[in-house]
Design a protein around this motif. Structure first.
Motif, PDB file in Angstrom:
ATOM      1  N   HIS A  53       0.812  -1.215   0.000  1.00  0.00           N
ATOM      2  CA  HIS A  53       0.000   0.000   0.000  1.00  0.00           C
ATOM      3  C   HIS A  53       0.848   1.269   0.000  1.00  0.00           C
ATOM      4  O   HIS A  53       0.437   2.291  -0.512  1.00  0.00           O
ATOM      5  N   VAL A 111       2.191   2.400   8.042  1.00  0.00           N
ATOM      6  CA  VAL A 111       2.125   3.441   7.025  1.00  0.00           C
ATOM      7  C   VAL A 111       1.196   4.545   7.505  1.00  0.00           C
ATOM      8  O   VAL A 111      -0.001   4.521   7.269  1.00  0.00           O
ATOM      9  N   VAL A 140     -14.182   4.045   4.786  1.00  0.00           N
ATOM     10  CA  VAL A 140     -13.767   3.390   6.032  1.00  0.00           C
ATOM     11  C   VAL A 140     -14.980   3.086   6.904  1.00  0.00           C
ATOM     12  O   VAL A 140     -15.101   1.993   7.457  1.00  0.00           O
ATOM     13  N   LEU A 188      -4.783   9.436   8.347  1.00  0.00           N
ATOM     14  CA  LEU A 188      -5.052  10.627   7.536  1.00  0.00           C
ATOM     15  C   LEU A 188      -6.240  11.395   8.096  1.00  0.00           C
ATOM     16  O   LEU A 188      -6.206  12.624   8.233  1.00  0.00           O
ATOM     17  N   MET A 194     -16.250   8.796  12.512  1.00  0.00           N
ATOM     18  CA  MET A 194     -15.447   7.695  12.019  1.00  0.00           C
ATOM     19  C   MET A 194     -14.712   6.986  13.147  1.00  0.00           C
ATOM     20  O   MET A 194     -14.683   5.753  13.209  1.00  0.00           O
ATOM     21  N   PHE A 207      -0.287   8.084   7.278  1.00  0.00           N
ATOM     22  CA  PHE A 207      -0.465   9.182   6.338  1.00  0.00           C
ATOM     23  C   PHE A 207      -0.945  10.407   7.096  1.00  0.00           C
ATOM     24  O   PHE A 207      -1.572  11.288   6.529  1.00  0.00           O
ATOM     25  N   GLY A 244      -3.465  -2.182   7.532  1.00  0.00           N
ATOM     26  CA  GLY A 244      -3.531  -2.059   6.078  1.00  0.00           C
ATOM     27  C   GLY A 244      -4.093  -0.724   5.631  1.00  0.00           C
ATOM     28  O   GLY A 244      -3.762   0.324   6.166  1.00  0.00           O
ATOM     29  N   VAL A 245      -4.974  -0.805   4.627  1.00  0.00           N
ATOM     30  CA  VAL A 245      -5.546   0.410   4.053  1.00  0.00           C
ATOM     31  C   VAL A 245      -6.285   1.216   5.102  1.00  0.00           C
ATOM     32  O   VAL A 245      -6.238   2.442   5.113  1.00  0.00           O
ATOM     33  N   TYR A 246      -6.978   0.524   6.014  1.00  0.00           N
ATOM     34  CA  TYR A 246      -7.716   1.233   7.053  1.00  0.00           C
ATOM     35  C   TYR A 246      -6.778   2.108   7.866  1.00  0.00           C
ATOM     36  O   TYR A 246      -7.093   3.245   8.172  1.00  0.00           O
ATOM     37  N   ILE A 280      -3.937   3.478   7.040  1.00  0.00           N
ATOM     38  CA  ILE A 280      -3.505   4.638   6.261  1.00  0.00           C
ATOM     39  C   ILE A 280      -4.577   5.721   6.308  1.00  0.00           C
ATOM     40  O   ILE A 280      -4.307   6.891   6.580  1.00  0.00           O
ATOM     41  N   MET A 281      -5.819   5.307   6.078  1.00  0.00           N
ATOM     42  CA  MET A 281      -6.874   6.303   5.969  1.00  0.00           C
ATOM     43  C   MET A 281      -7.286   6.859   7.326  1.00  0.00           C
ATOM     44  O   MET A 281      -7.657   8.020   7.433  1.00  0.00           O
ATOM     45  N   VAL A 282      -7.204   6.032   8.348  1.00  0.00           N
ATOM     46  CA  VAL A 282      -7.594   6.502   9.671  1.00  0.00           C
ATOM     47  C   VAL A 282      -6.590   7.530  10.187  1.00  0.00           C
ATOM     48  O   VAL A 282      -6.973   8.574  10.730  1.00  0.00           O
TER      49      VAL A 282
END
Lengths: 303, 327
Positions: free
Chosen positions: A90, B57, A230, B133, A287, B59, B125-127, B129-131
Motif C-alpha cells: 500500500h 504506514v 472506512v 489521515l 469515524m 499518512f 492495512g488500508v484502514y 492509512i486512511m484513519v
C-alpha cells in the motif's frame, strides 16, 4: 423547516460523496488498490464539464463530457501506471498516486490557471421549486439527489444482475481463480477503474456546477470519501451508500446547527468559524466512534 | 567499513560539510536551505521509525509536525505578550527558551500520538492509512477553526526562540542546533533498532503471526514505536516553526503528510539516513527546479513516480545496490 432543508442538503451532499466513494470502494475491493488520484479524476470531470459547457453552451453535453473525460483519464492512468501497482504494497500505491496528484494538479494549474471557473446552469435547472410544506429548494440540488439514487440503484443492478457484476465480485473474492476460468483480468480491472473514474468525474461536474471549478478541489472531497469508505467498510457499495448519507447528514446538520448553538456562549463571528470547523471535525469523530465499535467498518468483512 | 556505513557518512557529511562550506563562502541563504533540509530530514526520520522499521504506514504525520509547531508558536506568543497560558490549576507562563519548549513539544505530540495510535492501531492495512489521515484532518480543521491562535491565518512570533549561549538568529549556529538534534536522533534510532525493542518491532513488520507465536504481543510495541515516531516528528515541527517564526494550519495539512512520506521514500524506506538523503534531494529540487518553473511539482511527481515504479529502494537503496532496506 430549517431542519428539513438541512436534511435535504445533507442528502444531496451525501449523494455526491457516494459517487466518489463508490469508485474508491470498488477499486479497493476488487483490485486492493488505494487510489489517492481519485480526487484528480473528480477535478478532471469538473474541468471537462466547464470546458465543454463553455464551448457548446449546453450543460448536458458538459456533464456527458465529464463522464467521458474522467473515464478516459482513468483508463489511461490505469494502463500506464496503476496496473504496475496491484502487486505492490500500500505504501507504493499511496506514493505513486500522490505523485499522480502532483502531476495532475500542477498540469491543470498550467492549463487553466489558479482562478476558479464558474458554470452557468441551464434555465431548466437553475430555478427553484416549492416542495409540499412550503419549502423553496433549488431544482438542481433535487436533481442531484435523484441522480444519486438512480446511480446507486444502477450500481446495485450492475453488481448483482449482470455478468460484468458477477465477474467484478468474483475478482474481489479470488482474482487468480477467475483468471484461471478464462476472464481477462486486465481488461476487467481497466473497466472497473474507468467506471469508478467516470463516477468521480460526474461528481466533480455536479459539485463544480454549484460551487466553482478549481485546482485542488478534489482532495478535500477525496479525504471525506475515504472516511465514507472506512465507515462503510471497504468493498461494500451498500456500506458506501449508507455511510455517505450518514457523513453528508452529519456535516450539513453540524454546519447548520453548531454555529447557532455556540452563539449562545460566545460572539456570533467566532461561533461561526468554530462551528464550521467543529462540524468538519464531527465527521472524523463519527469515524473514530465507528472504528472503535467495528474496526473494519459497518459492512466490512475483512481487514 | 561496510558500503552502507560509507553511504551514511557521505550523506551526513554532504549535509554538514555543505552548510559549513556555504557559511565560509558567505552564502547565508544556502545555510538556511541546509537547515530546512535538516529539519525535514528529522521529520522524515520520525516517520521512518514507524513506517520504515515498524511497517506502520501513517499518512497523518503532519498532525504531529503541526502540533510541534503550534506548541512552539503558542508558548512563544505567550512569552511575548506576557499573558499566562492558563491560571488553572496553577499559573503557567509562555516561554521562549528552546530547552523548555522541546520537552513540552515531546510531551504534547507524544500524548496526541498515544490517543491517535491507540485507536488507529486497532486497524491495519488500508484502514490504518486512511484513519491516520483522517485524524490529521480532524486536527487540521480544529486549527483552522480555533480563533484564539490565528485560525486559518496562522500565528507569527517574530523572534526565534533562545538557546543558552547561542545566537539563534545567526544562520550557522541555528543550523548546528538542528543538525545536532538530527544526529542525536539518528544515533537514538540506530541504537533502538539494534535493541530488543527494535528487533521485535521489525520482526512484527516482517511476519506478525510468527512474532505472536514466539510470545511477543505486537500492539504495545507498535504503539510505543508510533508514539516515539510522533515525538521525533513533533520536534521537527517545533524547529520548523522556529525556522519560519510562523505556524499555520498548512503544517497540519494532508499535503504535508504526503511530503514527509516523500522524504522517506525518495531516500529509502527503512534506511537510517534514507530520510536525510530524501529531504536533501527534495529541498535541492525545490530550490533548483522552483527557480526554472512555477510548475516544478510536475517534475517532482514524475521523479517520485519513477522512484516508486523502478527504484523502490530510493537513493540509499540504489547506492547500496540492495534494493529496499531490511525488507
Amino acid at each position: 423547516m430549517l431542519l428539513f432543508e438541512q436534511l435535504l442538503n445533507g442528502l444531496q451532499y451525501g449523494m455526491t460523496l457516494f459517487l466518489m466513494a463508490a469508485g474508491l470502494t470498488l477499486v479497493f475491493g476488487v483490485m486492493g488498490l488505494i487510489n489517492l488520484a481519485h480526487g484528480s479524476l473528480y477535478m478532471i470531470g469538473a474541468f471537462a464539464c466547464a470546458v465543454v459547457t463553455k464551448a457548446t453552451g449546453n450543460f448536458w453535453l458538459g456533464a456527458a463530457g465529464s463522464l467521458a473525460a474522467a473515464a478516459m483519464a482513468g483508463a489511461l492512468i490505469e494502463m500506464l501506471v496503476i496496473r504496475r501497482l496491484y502487486s505492490r504494497d500500500h505504501l507504493d500505491q499511496v506514493l505513486a498516486t500522490f505523485a499522480l496528484i502532483l502531476i495532475f494538479s500542477e498540469g491543470a494549474r498550467w492549463l487553466f490557471g489558479s482562478f476558479p471557473l464558474y458554470l452557468t446552469l441551464p434555465p431548466s435547472l437553475a430555478g427553484t421549486v416549492t416542495l409540499p410544506g412550503g419549502l423553496v429548494y433549488p431544482v438542481f440540488r433535487l436533481g442531484v439527489i435523484g441522480l444519486g439514487i438512480a446511480i446507486a440503484a444502477g450500481l446495485f443492478w450492475l453488481m448483482h444482475n449482470t455478468r460484468l457484476g458477477i465477474r467484478i465480485r468474483a475478482g474481489e473474492a479470488d482474482r487468480e481463480m477467475i483468471g484461471a476460468l478464462g476472464v481477462d483480468i486486465s481488461i476487467l480491472y481497466t473497466l472497473v477503474f474507468a467506471l469508478g473514474a467516470a463516477l468521480a468525474g460526474l461528481a466533480g461536474a455536479l459539485v463544480g456546477a454549484v460551487q466553482s471549478v478549481q485546482v485542488g478541489m478534489g482532495e478535500p472531497v477525496l479525504i471525506l470519501a475515504f472516511v465514507v469508505v472506512v465507515i462503510g467498510g471497504i468493498g461494500s457499495i451498500g456500506g458506501a451508500l449508507l455511510s455517505a448519507l450518514l457523513v453528508g447528514m452529519t456535516d450539513s446538520l453540524g454546519r447548520a446547527l453548531l454555529p447557532s448553538l455556540l452563539a449562545q456562549v460566545m460572539p456570533q463571528a467566532s461561533a461561526n468559524t468554530l462551528g464550521a470547523s467543529l462540524a468538519a471535525m464531527s465527521v472524523y469523530i463519527l469515524m473514530a466512534a465507528v472504528l472503535v465499535w467495528r474496526p473494519t467498518g459497518l459492512f466490512g468483512a475483512r481487514a | 567499513m561496510s558500503r552502507i556505513a560509507v553511504i551514511n557518512l557521505a550523506t551526513l557529511g554532504l549535509l554538514i560539510g555543505g552548510a559549513l562550506t556555504a557559511h565560509l563562502t558567505g552564502h547565508a541563504f544556502l545555510v538556511t536551505l541546509a537547515t530546512k533540509a535538516a529539519i525535514f530530514a528529522l521529520a522524515g526520520v520520525g516517520l521512518n521509525f514507524a513506517l520504515g522499521y515498524g511497517g506502520l504506514v501513517s499518512f497523518g504525520h503532519a498532525a504531529f509536525f503541526g502540533i510541534g509547531g503550534y506548541v512552539t508558536g503558542i508558548l512563544a506568543s505567550h512569552a511575548m505578550s506576557g499573558q499566562p497560558l492558563t491560571t488553572l490549576p496553577y499559573t503557567m507562563n509562555g516561554t521562549n527558551e528552546m530547552l523548555a519548549i522541546w520537552p513540552m513539544v515531546l510531551l504534547v505530540s507524544g500524548l496526541a500520538a498515544l490517543a491517535i495510535g491507540a485507536l488507529s492501531l486497532r486497524t491495519s492495512g488500508v484502514y490504518f492509512i486512511m484513519v491516520t489521515l483522517a485524524f490529521a484532518q480532524m486536527i487540521y480543521w480544529f486549527a483552522v477553526g480555533w480563533p484564539a491562535y490565528g485560525g486559518e491565518d496562522g500565528l507569527s512570533f517574530y523572534v526565534r526562540n533562545a538557546f543558552p549561549g547561542v545566537q539563534t538568529m545567526q544562520p550557522l549556529s541555528w543550523f548546528l542546533i538542528c543538525a545536532g538534534l538530527l544526529l542525536m536522533t539518528l544515533g537514538f534510532t540506530a541504537v533502538v533498532m539494534r535493541a530488543r525493542f527494535g528487533l521485535a518491532l521489525q520482526a512484527a513488520r516482517r511476519n506478525t503471526q510468527r512474532t505472536v507465536a514466539v510470545g511477543i504481543r505486537p500492539f504495545g510495541i507498535r504503539l510505543t514505536a508510533f508514539v516515539l515516531s510522533a515525538m521525533i516528528t513533533g520536534l521537527a515541527g517545533s524547529l520548523y516553526a522556529d525556522l519560519n517564526r510562523f505556524v499555520s494550519p498548512a503544517m497540519l495539512s494532508w499535503y504535508m503528510s504526503g511530503e514527509i512520506m516523500v522524504f522517506v521514500i525518495l531516500g529509502g524506506v527503512g534506511r537510517l539516513v534514507g530520510p536525510v538523503a530524501g529531504a536533501m534531494l527534495f529541498v535541492t529540487m525545490e530550490h533548483l527546479l522552483g527557480g526554472i518553473s512555477d510548475y516544478w511539482q510536475v517534475l517532482l511527481g514524475l521523479v517520485l513516480l519513477g522512484v516508486v515504479l523502478w527504484s523502490p529502494g530510493g537513493i540509499v537503496g540504489m547506492l547500496s545496490g540492495r534494493g529496499r532496506g531490511h525488507a
